[in-house]
Motif scaffolding. Structure first.
Motif, PDB file in Angstrom:
ATOM      1  N   LYS A 127       1.030   3.947  -2.976  1.00  0.00           N
ATOM      2  CA  LYS A 127       0.616   5.330  -2.716  1.00  0.00           C
ATOM      3  C   LYS A 127       1.744   6.301  -3.055  1.00  0.00           C
ATOM      4  O   LYS A 127       1.499   7.351  -3.655  1.00  0.00           O
ATOM      5  CB  LYS A 127       0.186   5.515  -1.267  1.00  0.00           C
ATOM      6  CG  LYS A 127      -0.330   6.920  -1.029  1.00  0.00           C
ATOM      7  CD  LYS A 127      -0.992   7.123   0.277  1.00  0.00           C
ATOM      8  CE  LYS A 127      -1.474   8.576   0.338  1.00  0.00           C
ATOM      9  NZ  LYS A 127      -1.950   8.962   1.604  1.00  0.00           N
ATOM     10  N   TRP A 135      -5.441  -0.242  -3.980  1.00  0.00           N
ATOM     11  CA  TRP A 135      -4.774   0.749  -3.133  1.00  0.00           C
ATOM     12  C   TRP A 135      -5.100   2.168  -3.589  1.00  0.00           C
ATOM     13  O   TRP A 135      -5.259   3.061  -2.747  1.00  0.00           O
ATOM     14  CB  TRP A 135      -3.264   0.530  -3.134  1.00  0.00           C
ATOM     15  CG  TRP A 135      -2.804  -0.822  -2.705  1.00  0.00           C
ATOM     16  CD1 TRP A 135      -1.883  -1.601  -3.339  1.00  0.00           C
ATOM     17  CD2 TRP A 135      -3.199  -1.572  -1.547  1.00  0.00           C
ATOM     18  NE1 TRP A 135      -1.690  -2.781  -2.659  1.00  0.00           N
ATOM     19  CE2 TRP A 135      -2.492  -2.788  -1.554  1.00  0.00           C
ATOM     20  CE3 TRP A 135      -4.098  -1.360  -0.513  1.00  0.00           C
ATOM     21  CZ2 TRP A 135      -2.632  -3.760  -0.574  1.00  0.00           C
ATOM     22  CZ3 TRP A 135      -4.250  -2.321   0.475  1.00  0.00           C
ATOM     23  CH2 TRP A 135      -3.524  -3.501   0.428  1.00  0.00           C
ATOM     24  N   ALA A 136      -5.189   2.381  -4.894  1.00  0.00           N
ATOM     25  CA  ALA A 136      -5.489   3.714  -5.408  1.00  0.00           C
ATOM     26  C   ALA A 136      -6.865   4.179  -4.934  1.00  0.00           C
ATOM     27  O   ALA A 136      -7.026   5.323  -4.499  1.00  0.00           O
ATOM     28  CB  ALA A 136      -5.435   3.720  -6.936  1.00  0.00           C
ATOM     29  N   TYR A 174       0.842  -1.204   0.000  1.00  0.00           N
ATOM     30  CA  TYR A 174       0.000   0.000   0.000  1.00  0.00           C
ATOM     31  C   TYR A 174       0.879   1.257   0.000  1.00  0.00           C
ATOM     32  O   TYR A 174       0.660   2.176  -0.795  1.00  0.00           O
ATOM     33  CB  TYR A 174      -0.934   0.010   1.213  1.00  0.00           C
ATOM     34  CG  TYR A 174      -1.691   1.307   1.374  1.00  0.00           C
ATOM     35  CD1 TYR A 174      -2.813   1.569   0.599  1.00  0.00           C
ATOM     36  CD2 TYR A 174      -1.280   2.278   2.285  1.00  0.00           C
ATOM     37  CE1 TYR A 174      -3.506   2.759   0.722  1.00  0.00           C
ATOM     38  CE2 TYR A 174      -1.969   3.466   2.418  1.00  0.00           C
ATOM     39  CZ  TYR A 174      -3.080   3.711   1.639  1.00  0.00           C
ATOM     40  OH  TYR A 174      -3.762   4.889   1.765  1.00  0.00           O
ATOM     41  N   ASN A 215      -2.806  -2.281  -7.846  1.00  0.00           N
ATOM     42  CA  ASN A 215      -2.769  -0.831  -7.638  1.00  0.00           C
ATOM     43  C   ASN A 215      -4.168  -0.233  -7.572  1.00  0.00           C
ATOM     44  O   ASN A 215      -4.391   0.738  -6.855  1.00  0.00           O
ATOM     45  CB  ASN A 215      -1.987  -0.142  -8.753  1.00  0.00           C
ATOM     46  CG  ASN A 215      -0.572  -0.658  -8.875  1.00  0.00           C
ATOM     47  OD1 ASN A 215      -0.033  -1.235  -7.939  1.00  0.00           O
ATOM     48  ND2 ASN A 215       0.032  -0.466 -10.027  1.00  0.00           N
ATOM     49  N   ALA A 246      -6.725   5.124  -1.329  1.00  0.00           N
ATOM     50  CA  ALA A 246      -5.953   6.342  -1.079  1.00  0.00           C
ATOM     51  C   ALA A 246      -6.574   7.574  -1.746  1.00  0.00           C
ATOM     52  O   ALA A 246      -6.049   8.674  -1.629  1.00  0.00           O
ATOM     53  CB  ALA A 246      -4.519   6.153  -1.568  1.00  0.00           C
TER      54      ALA A 246
END
Length: 177
Positions: free
Chosen positions: A13, A148-149, A9, A145, A152
């Motif tokens: 980020k 996590w994207a 993560y 990704n 975030a």
């Protein structure tokens, strides 16, 4: 396992922050060259006014497009306004064909050369911006990704410079006259 997920993560980020900043930096570069165009246009228009007083529609369209650019509240509006400026400048350069004396005006020729060079710079910077934005968008959409994207707060951005839809049709050429 938790440590591995946390590391993934954080790494994702950090990369997203870096890619997002690259987009902002590249868009700033596009703005720099577009501002150069905006700065040149009033001088070019002033040098032409004496020759082409009856072509006020073209000059008005350019002035309106310039005003739209300077008052654009966000990136999407700025991109759309710059596209309108691209369209407004086309007929402006064709004025030389109708006014042969304009070709001899050194001020006009110098400004036209500067503007043509600026238009080339704009095209290059827009292409670079679109490439950086594409890189970001691909990264945001790739697995893992994308997970996590989303967590975030990073999302796909559709802020590309696109071609003028009017250019989709080929111009008609008639040599019979």
């Amino acid at each position: 396992m938790l440590l591995l997920a946390g590391g993934s993560y954080i790494s994702t980020k950090n990369t997203l922050v870096q890619k997002n900043e690259a987009i902002e930096q590249q868009y700033s570069q596009v703005n720099v060259v577009q501002q150069r165009r905006l700065d040149l246009i009033p001088n070019l228009v002033a040098s032409v006014k004496g020759y082409v007083a009856e072509e006020s529609t073209i000059l008005t369209n350019i002035a309106n497009a310039r005003a739209a650019i300077t008052s654009a509240p966000d990136r999407a509006s700025s991109i759309a306004a710059n596209t309108r400026m691209d369209v407004a400048l086309g007929p402006f350069f064709r004025l030389q064909e109708q006014y042969p004396d304009l070709k001899g005006n050194q001020q006009f020729m110098r400004l036209e050369d500067e503007l043509a060079g600026t238009e080339n710079r704009i095209a290059v910077e827009r292409q670079r911006y679109n490439k950086v934005l594409e890189d970001y968008n691909v990264y945001v959409r790739q697995f893992p990704n994308s997970i996590w994207a989303g967590m975030a707060g990073f999302h796909y951005r559709d802020e590309y410079f696109k071609g003028n839809p009017a250019n989709a049709e080929a111009p008609k050429v008639d040599f019979s006259k």
